[in-house]
Design an enzyme around this catalytic site. Structure first.
Site, PDB file in Angstrom:
ATOM      1  N   HIS A  77       2.261 -29.729 -56.183  1.00  0.00           N
ATOM      2  CA  HIS A  77       2.300 -28.451 -56.891  1.00  0.00           C
ATOM      3  C   HIS A  77       0.924 -27.802 -56.970  1.00  0.00           C
ATOM      4  O   HIS A  77       0.834 -26.577 -57.083  1.00  0.00           O
ATOM      5  CB  HIS A  77       2.899 -28.636 -58.288  1.00  0.00           C
ATOM      6  N   ASP A  78      -0.119 -28.598 -56.910  1.00  0.00           N
ATOM      7  CA  ASP A  78      -1.454 -28.032 -56.851  1.00  0.00           C
ATOM      8  C   ASP A  78      -1.706 -27.422 -55.474  1.00  0.00           C
ATOM      9  O   ASP A  78      -2.086 -26.256 -55.357  1.00  0.00           O
ATOM     10  CB  ASP A  78      -2.501 -29.118 -57.143  1.00  0.00           C
ATOM     11  N   VAL A  81       0.098 -23.938 -54.065  1.00  0.00           N
ATOM     12  CA  VAL A  81      -0.079 -22.630 -54.697  1.00  0.00           C
ATOM     13  C   VAL A  81      -1.375 -21.953 -54.237  1.00  0.00           C
ATOM     14  O   VAL A  81      -1.349 -21.042 -53.416  1.00  0.00           O
ATOM     15  CB  VAL A  81      -0.002 -22.743 -56.226  1.00  0.00           C
ATOM     16  N   GLU A  85      -7.190 -27.461 -54.963  1.00  0.00           N
ATOM     17  CA  GLU A  85      -8.443 -27.191 -55.672  1.00  0.00           C
ATOM     18  C   GLU A  85      -8.303 -27.287 -57.183  1.00  0.00           C
ATOM     19  O   GLU A  85      -9.123 -26.776 -57.929  1.00  0.00           O
ATOM     20  CB  GLU A  85      -9.014 -25.822 -55.263  1.00  0.00           C
ATOM     21  N   ASN A 105       6.781 -25.446 -62.791  1.00  0.00           N
ATOM     22  CA  ASN A 105       5.849 -26.456 -63.289  1.00  0.00           C
ATOM     23  C   ASN A 105       6.170 -26.946 -64.700  1.00  0.00           C
ATOM     24  O   ASN A 105       5.483 -27.828 -65.216  1.00  0.00           O
ATOM     25  CB  ASN A 105       4.422 -25.911 -63.264  1.00  0.00           C
ATOM     26  N   HIS A 206      10.548 -37.499 -52.314  1.00  0.00           N
ATOM     27  CA  HIS A 206      11.648 -37.586 -53.283  1.00  0.00           C
ATOM     28  C   HIS A 206      12.290 -38.963 -53.317  1.00  0.00           C
ATOM     29  O   HIS A 206      13.270 -39.168 -54.049  1.00  0.00           O
ATOM     30  CB  HIS A 206      12.719 -36.537 -52.967  1.00  0.00           C
ATOM     31  N   ASP A 252      16.556 -40.895 -55.855  1.00  0.00           N
ATOM     32  CA  ASP A 252      17.029 -41.807 -54.811  1.00  0.00           C
ATOM     33  C   ASP A 252      17.860 -42.888 -55.482  1.00  0.00           C
ATOM     34  O   ASP A 252      17.332 -43.701 -56.229  1.00  0.00           O
ATOM     35  CB  ASP A 252      15.831 -42.402 -54.071  1.00  0.00           C
ATOM     36  N   SER A 255      16.934 -47.037 -54.254  1.00  0.00           N
ATOM     37  CA  SER A 255      15.735 -47.760 -54.707  1.00  0.00           C
ATOM     38  C   SER A 255      14.816 -46.758 -55.389  1.00  0.00           C
ATOM     39  O   SER A 255      13.779 -46.372 -54.838  1.00  0.00           O
ATOM     40  CB  SER A 255      15.030 -48.425 -53.519  1.00  0.00           C
ATOM     41  N   ASP A 260      10.102 -45.902 -50.161  1.00  0.00           N
ATOM     42  CA  ASP A 260      10.620 -46.430 -48.902  1.00  0.00           C
ATOM     43  C   ASP A 260      11.357 -45.318 -48.163  1.00  0.00           C
ATOM     44  O   ASP A 260      11.217 -44.140 -48.509  1.00  0.00           O
ATOM     45  CB  ASP A 260      11.528 -47.638 -49.157  1.00  0.00           C
TER      46      ASP A 260
END
Length: 358
Positions: A77-78, A81, A85, A105, A206, A252, A255, A260
């Protein structure tokens, strides 16, 4: 309590496992780095930075492996955009609310920000104010992958922290929503110089973490998405009995706390949680990539590492651009009193970097 114990057990096993894949030197050289970044940027000024971060994160994840996904997501997410930084870390100001208050966010884990602040304090205590918050986020994201079972890889360092943050609309315009189809995903990533292989590999993040029901219940209500496995859908409805349910589920199902390739197995079984996940298998342009990662975990690990190195260099600030924040959530110019006290304290400590004294 049982789930926490299980998570701790998983982490303990992973620490002892020799199965972690280290990206080879050949792979490292195949991942070009931006001018100003280096594989050995802190060799002189803060040689222990990576060991300080990893050792602390081992302790954090032993207590709660779920924080690994939160730190990985924070890096994504940093970077997407304004670039990698650290703008997502900044609090809002008189000019408007910070990126953290933008809708995508709002579900970032507050613990992730707290962990980064703690890591920053530990690193700066050891080395002085030479390591940027954005580099700490990048290292923490890598360690989150590695310590939950995924590949180990080198991170090019030397990022500087940005002086601005995006508007809420700017944040919306750059992140990929969970209801996006593959065309939207590929177009948005192409604008960041990421190709379809990168898109499928990075989506594999994910494989760990949780999601709020509101991120996918449009696939359940009022009509069930036909691409979703019926048994999977029925189980989701138990956890999310209404479209606006505040509950969360694992991303997931096979697991959930281990990094994985089972995420791709989920997609092949029509058990992807988001539209942006499942459509990677439905769409012919990306289906074969999903299949290749589902049957070859080593291939996924290698590509994920390369794609993360690539993504982690998007629009970075280097050299004299930006700054190295004394406090990750506030620009130095907005926090002069805090900065002065930090300087007074740190100047008295040995190990104060010659680079910062200049």
């Amino acid at each position: 309590m049982a789930s926490s114990a299980a998570a701790a057990s998983i982490v303990s096993l992973l620490f002892l496992s020799s199965s972690l894949l280290l990206v080879s030197e050949a792979q490292k050289t195949s991942a070009p780095i931006v001018n100003g970044l280096s594989w050995t940027f802190y060799k002189q000024s803060c040689p222990k930075v990576e060991s300080i971060i990893r050792n602390q994160l081992k302790k954090v994840f032993k207590k709660d492996i779920g924080q690994a996904a939160g730190l990985l997501r924070l890096h994504f997410h940093d970077c997407f955009v304004l670039g990698c930084e650290g703008s997502v870390l900044l609090d809002g100001s008189a000019s408007g609310p910070g990126e953290q208050e933008a809708i995508p966010n709002l579900t970032l884990r507050k613990e992730a920000f707290e962990i980064i602040d703690d890591l920053r304090a530990r690193v700066h205590k050891e080395c002085g104010r030479v390591v940027s918050c954005s580099d700490i986020v990048a290292i923490a994201a890598r360690d989150s992958v590695t310590l939950s079972g995924g590949p180990d890889y080198e991170v090019p360092l030397g990022r500087r922290d940005g002086l601005t943050f995006a508007t809420q609309q700017g944040t919306l315009d750059n992140l990929v929503p969970p209801f996006a189809d593959t065309t939207f995903l590929l177009d948005r990533l192409a604008s960041k110089n990421l190709d379809k292989t990168d898109a499928v590999a990075l989506s594999g993040g994910h494989t760990i973490g949780i999601s709020h029901c509101s991120s996918f219940t449009d696939r359940l209500y009022p009509t069930q998405d036909p691409t979703m496995d019926k048994t999977f859908a029925n189980n989701l409805k138990k956890s999310c009995p209404a479209a606006d349910s505040p509950n969360t589920v694992f991303q997931d199902i096979r697991s959930p706390n281990v990094f994985d390739n089972k995420y791709y197995v989920d997609l092949m079984n029509r058990q992807g949680l988001f539209t942006s996940d499942q459509d990677l298998y439905t769409d012919k342009r990306t289906r074969d990539i999903v299949k290749s990662f589902a049957v070859d975990e080593k291939l996924f690990f290698e590509q994920f590492a390369l794609s993360m190195i690539k993504m982690g260099q998007m629009s970075v600030l280097t050299g004299k651009q930006g700054e190295v924040r004394a406090n990750c959530s506030v620009r130095n110019t907005d926090n002069k009193n805090y900065l002065a006290s930090v300087v007074d304290d740190e100047v008295r400590e040995e190990g104060w970097s010659a680079e910062f004294r200049k």
